[in-house]
Design a protein around this motif. Structure first.
Motif, mmCIF file in Angstrom:
data_model
loop_
_atom_site.group_PDB
_atom_site.id
_atom_site.type_symbol
_atom_site.label_atom_id
_atom_site.label_comp_id
_atom_site.label_asym_id
_atom_site.label_seq_id
_atom_site.Cartn_x
_atom_site.Cartn_y
_atom_site.Cartn_z
ATOM 1 N N UNK A 280 0.846 -1.199 0.000
ATOM 2 C CA UNK A 280 0.000 0.000 0.000
ATOM 3 C C UNK A 280 0.880 1.248 0.000
ATOM 4 N N UNK A 688 -7.873 5.775 -4.322
ATOM 5 C CA UNK A 688 -8.915 4.882 -3.804
ATOM 6 C C UNK A 688 -8.566 3.409 -3.926
ATOM 7 N N UNK A 689 -7.491 3.068 -4.609
ATOM 8 C CA UNK A 689 -7.224 1.640 -4.807
ATOM 9 C C UNK A 689 -5.732 1.324 -4.677
ATOM 10 N N UNK A 691 -3.821 -0.932 -3.675
ATOM 11 C CA UNK A 691 -3.525 -2.323 -3.335
ATOM 12 C C UNK A 691 -3.679 -3.156 -4.594
ATOM 13 N N UNK A 692 -3.085 -4.337 -4.582
ATOM 14 C CA UNK A 692 -3.257 -5.235 -5.723
ATOM 15 C C UNK A 692 -4.615 -5.950 -5.675
ATOM 16 N N UNK A 693 -5.421 -5.664 -4.635
ATOM 17 C CA UNK A 693 -6.797 -6.151 -4.644
ATOM 18 C C UNK A 693 -7.617 -5.363 -5.648
ATOM 19 N N UNK A 694 -7.360 -4.065 -5.712
ATOM 20 C CA UNK A 694 -8.186 -3.208 -6.551
ATOM 21 C C UNK A 694 -7.419 -2.482 -7.642
ATOM 22 N N UNK A 696 -5.676 -3.655 -10.493
ATOM 23 C CA UNK A 696 -5.536 -4.969 -11.122
ATOM 24 C C UNK A 696 -4.485 -4.912 -12.232
#
Lengths: 762, 285
Positions: A280, A688-689, A691-694, A696
């Motif tokens: 992050x 807002x994103x 991380x590698x969760x969001x 992509x």
């Protein structure tokens, strides 16, 4: 473990494998086995861990900072703020506009405010969170065009020109051209992240001489050294940088991250300090690709010959300049694309805002322009009723063509051939046979069994400059030594060039083997005890450091040959005559001697742009790639599967054919990511994103077969005739894929990345 | 932080009663992310990896009793026939590594609206088995979710199993994500037909504060489907079903997608999955 573990060990390349072959990478086995020491693996028994407190606000005044609560945490050694920066609290690659630690204002979310050293990383992070910062939150400037409007808050009062970082004007040909066929469009490119796998990390080790040894994953040791010296107030001989294992770069390691912070903490505590960003934090720890708005108008004859290109390009540089000025120069000078255009009018503007700072990323300004001009070429083809390839081929740049800067393209420019090669490949088979979800958009998520799925084909071609441009003194330094070790002639190569995964260490050994005729080559660790190699960026290291290594090898060879009458070359560990006859064994000629030469090597000089017209010999080399994308789109859900992504690229000389194909495929996939998924979403200056969760990036199931055709038209100005490889495939992949989606859906799709909503809603 | 390692269910329940703030961990898919991001710092972790009772499944009274820690890989490999909807959803969870570790218990425990297991469990009318030293109770999965990441689980309870009726007809699961693997649902949909009872079950994921059922759509389809003479499904019925599913969703705009897109996509998924399921009915499979 000691502090000098594998990261500073030499890599040895043995056996055969000269220029043009594909020997194994000397670091390959370690990496595949998970044994390679990356910068995050650095270790020292006495080390402390550093952590960084960052601003939660995109724009705020700092009223006060109270480090007291952090200092009371057991295990904390020191907490530092801007007051503890001994040298200049400023750094930056082009403008020193960025504070090491914020003073009275923060200009982006994630800007470093305070740093902590503690016994362990957890304690350091928790203590950092306890530093009390009193912010007066300000309204952020988040729109690049609004930032240029009268009355916008001036983010850098010391910077002349308000929020304008740089504007480049290209004026070529007729200032008021007209044409019978005109197409125009406005395009936007989102903020892409380099998404390297090894987050920012390194370790600073205080030395007895009052200096520092800094082990860090970076792209340019000497640029880091210069900036660290300024911030620490130390001379270069006191700040010694060593390249630690680099887990990918793509431009994200050009700017400083933890270098000065770890050094400050180490000097203050007298202990080694390690800093490793989490995933992050990494999103806030480096610059990103500039988001762009591009307004284009193309005029052409009814036969499809380009008459003019007019463009207005706005690049959002975010809170600090980083390399915005050079990115602006690239987008402008390459803004008409790989085409012959008699009249060009481009205004390209890089701007300060309170968005995340943007700078270098693979493709560097040329990516954004390519998405726009290639989208325009498709529009033009449609207006003319000819095929997308045909309109491109009719206008394709070739050797001898003139760029909008007035620069004559003085080596191969096989733009038409690249397009024709990808066009003429057989198309992948249509879907058929039993249902296999993996072959459909959505994959095993089972969103379609073929319903709504339409196939589309699209093309793209791009032009990228190789090396540093606009008059930059772009050079590299290589020290090569030849000696007998254990009865065998061994060459060692020492440069400061950063291996970031691209395979430069392999190539250096290949060059030494070719030039010196030895089997065994040792690649010494990269550090600042040898002169600068310049940056591992701009597709330049094979050219520039490759050129330096070759030149140093030649100097060594000359010295050796002088010892043997009639000697003309070195081959097979022997001194040979012009006819290849062995004259002497190299081991005997060398004896106990060490032959060492250090060479600083430059490519042809380039020129600064004329401020009024952009006229200049601005770029030392141009490189070209073309793609054909085949996609299946679920037109009802807006989901995309890229079926095949074929590429043709001219590399001048394939120095290492396997590595060349690897670079082309990697670049193509990074372009695929920008086409269909990769974007840092920023709302009101807030990410807002992170991380590698969001955020992509493509997985292997998103990555199609990528047939690659490599052309080798030698550039007579370049070492071995080579042409930089790394970036061009990243340019044309994105517009080719978006064009294919347009072909499948009929949607206008003026924005990259394309999201499902854009396909469904138009 | 304490790390509790009970060797049996009885020990696990006792440990949970003694340490109600302990966070149970099996695969760690969600828990480890929260720990790593420092979003959560529980006083203890309760490792369920050694509790054999939780890692078993079996059939009883027409239900599959699926232990909370049975991995998704095993669900795909062993339950594809009896719980096809859940097996299809299991196939879309994360990566092979995650599917080897993760199970339904953790998905339920996190109670995320995006949990991949939830729509097929809702559609199948599953019940969640909750145990504590006080005893064991079951809660219909539709009543288990109370809000985003909130559930009916009491602080001394553990999720021990789900009780899922054995499939009595075709089941489907479909999930929209913006890449073709390893993706959190933008929205998802589970469908279960019971050809004996002539009923239809639904489950909507990632399009509301909790996983949702589309009750009106279920009733409509149960009434409108040509059960007596299963012929090809007419377009109007499929379309109306899709619209009713979309209407039941309560999506928001977020980083993964817009509310409008989610509604649209749910209508498409519902329509398609109903057609696929009905093909199996009319095709006699």
């Amino acid at each position: 473990m000691s502090r000098t573990d594998t990261r500073t060990e030499s890599l040895t390349s043995t056996g055969t494998g000269g220029v043009g072959e594909s020997p194994l990478r000397p670091d390959g086995t370690l990496k595949v086995r998970g044994e390679f020491a990356y910068s995050s693996d650095l270790w020292h028994e006495d080390m402390l861990w550093g952590a960084t407190l960052r601003s939660p606000h995109p724009y705020a005044r700092i009223r006060s900072i109270d480090v007291g609560p952090a200092l009371t945490v057991p295990g904390v050694h020191v907490v530092l703020t801007h007051e503890d920066v001994p040298g200049e609290n400023r750094y930056g690659l082009e403008h020193a506009d960025q504070p090491v630690l914020a003073v009275d204002v923060v200009r982006y979310q994630g800007e470093p405010v305070a740093i902590v050293a503690a016994d362990d990383p957890e304690t350091a992070r928790r203590a950092a969170a306890r530093v009390r910062v009193d912010y007066e939150v300000l309204e952020p400037v988040t729109d690049a065009e609004a930032a240029l409007a009268d009355g916008a808050p001036v983010l850098h009062p010391d910077h002349p020109g308000g929020n304008l970082v740089r504007q480049v004007r290209i004026r070529f040909g007729d200032p008021a051209p007209t044409a019978p066929v005109v197409v125009s469009g406005e395009y936007t490119v989102g903020m892409q992240d380099q998404a390297f796998l090894g987050p920012e990390s390194g370790m600073a080790v205080p030395a007895e001489d009052g200096g520092i040894d800094l082990y860090v994953a970076t792209q340019w040791l000497h640029a880091d050294q210069r900036q660290v010296c300024l911030a620490l107030g130390l001379a270069p001989d006191k700040v010694r940088l060593h390249l630690a294992g680099v887990g990918g770069a793509f431009g994200a390691r050009e700017d400083l991250s933890m270098q000065v912070h770890a050094s400050l903490l180490a000097l203050r505590t007298g202990k080694p300090v390690k800093i490793v960003y989490g995933r992050e934090e990494s999103f806030f720890g480096h610059v990103h690709r500039h988001p762009a708005v591009l307004r284009y108008e193309h005029g052409a004859t009814r036969d499809g010959e380009l008459v003019y290109v007019q463009a207005e390009i706005i690049l959002d540089g975010g809170a600090y300049a980083s390399t915005t000025a050079a990115v602006t120069g690239n987008a402008a000078t390459l803004g008409a694309g790989p085409y012959r255009v008699p009249n060009v009018h481009i205004d390209c503007t890089g701007v300060y805002t309170n968005n995340p700072p943007c700078g270098a990323m693979r493709g560097f300004g040329a990516v954004q322009a390519c998405f726009a001009y290639e989208s325009q070429m498709d529009k033009l083809a449609e207006a003319l009723g000819i095929s997308p390839v045909e309109v491109r081929v009719r206008n394709a740049l070739e050797q001898g063509s003139v760029m909008p800067t007035g620069q004559v393209v003085d080596s191969a420019a096989p733009v038409a051939e690249l397009l024709e090669r990808v066009r003429d490949r057989p198309l992948p088979p249509e879907r058929g046979g039993p249902l296999d979800l993996r072959e459909l958009p959505g994959g095993v998520s089972n969103t379609t069994h073929g319903e709504g799925v339409v196939r589309g084909v699209g093309y793209g071609v791009g032009v990228k400059n190789v090396g540093f441009s606009e008059g930059f003194d772009d050079y590299s330094t290589a020290r090569v030594r030849l000696e007998v070790t254990a009865g065998e002639p061994v060459a060692s190569v020492h440069t400061a060039a950063a291996e970031v995964g691209q395979g430069l260490v392999t190539l250096q050994a290949q060059i030494a083997r070719t030039e010196l005729g030895v089997a065994r080559v040792v690649i010494l660790p990269a550090d600042t005890s040898v002169g600068s190699a310049g940056s591992t960026s701009a597709s330049r290291q094979s050219y520039v450091t490759g050129g330096a290594v070759r030149a140093a090898c030649e100097a060594v060879r000359e010295a050796v040959l002088a010892r043997v009458p009639g000697a003309a070359g070195l081959a097979g560990a022997a001194v040979v005559s012009a006819s290849g006859e062995v004259l002497a064994d190299l081991v005997e000629v060398l004896g106990e001697d060490v032959v060492e030469r250090t060479v600083e090597w430059r490519h042809r000089p380039t020129e600064a742009l004329d401020p009024a017209t952009g006229r200049a010999f601005a770029h030392v080399q141009y490189a070209f790639a073309a793609h054909r994308a085949v996609v299946d789109v679920d037109t009802e859900l807006g989901l995309v599967r890229v079926v095949e992504l074929a590429c043709a690229q001219d590399v001048g000389r394939a120095m290492n054919p396997d590595a060349v194909v690897g670079q082309i495929q990697g670049g193509s996939v990074q372009g695929l990511g920008l086409a269909v998924m990769e974007e840092i979403q920023v709302v009101d200056g807030v990410v807002r994103n992170a991380s590698f969760t969001d955020y992509l990036i493509p997985t292997v199931l998103d990555t199609p077969p990528m047939p690659v055709e490599v052309l080798e038209y030698a550039d007579p100005h370049a070492p071995y005739g080579l042409r930089g490889v790394g970036e061009p495939p990243t340019l044309s992949s994105t517009p080719a894929i978006v064009a294919a989606i347009r072909a499948a859906t009929g949607r206008a799709l003026t924005r990259a990345p394309v999201r499902p909503e854009h396909i469904v809603d138009g | 932080m304490d790390f509790l390692r009970p060797a049996s269910l009885a020990e696990a329940l006792a440990a949970k009663a003694e340490n109600p703030a302990a966070v149970p961990i099996a695969g760690g898919t969600d828990v480890m992310v929260e720990l790593n991001f420092d979003r959560r710092r529980p006083p203890a972790l309760l490792d369920l990896g050694r509790v054999a009772e939780l890692a078993r499944w079996g059939e009883e009274n027409g239900h599959v009793r699926l232990g909370a820690t049975v991995s998704y890989t095993r669900i795909v490999e062993e339950l594809g026939t009896v719980l096809p909807g859940l097996a299809m959803a299991a196939r879309t969870v994360g990566s092979p590594q995650i599917r080897n570790r993760a199970g339904v218990g953790g998905n339920l425990g996190s109670a995320s609206p995006a949990g991949d297991a939830h729509p097929p469990l809702l559609a199948a009318g599953a019940e969640v088995e909750l145990a504590s030293v006080r005893g064991t109770r079951t809660v219909p999965v539709g009543e288990f979710f109370l809000g985003p990441k909130r559930s009916a689980l009491a602080e001394d309870e553990l999720i021990t199993a789900v009780l899922v009726p054995r499939a009595a007809g075709p089941q489907q699961f479909a999930k929209v994500g913006t890449r073709n693997a390893m993706v959190i649902a933008v929205c998802s949909f589970g469908l279960a037909l019971d050809t004996a009872a002539r009923s239809v079950g639904t489950g909507i994921g990632s399009a509301g504060p909790t996983p949702l059922r589309a009750a009106e759509a279920e009733e409509f389809a149960a009434a409108a489907l040509p059960w007596d003479e299963p012929a090809a499904l007419d377009e109007a019925t499929a379309r109306e079903f899709g619209e009713l599913v979309a209407a039941a969703a309560r999506p928001i705009d977020d980083v993964r997608g817009s509310a409008a897109y989610r509604r649209h996509a749910l209508a498409v998924l519902a329509r398609r999955t109903l057609r696929w399921a009905w093909q199996d009915v009319s095709g006699g499979r």
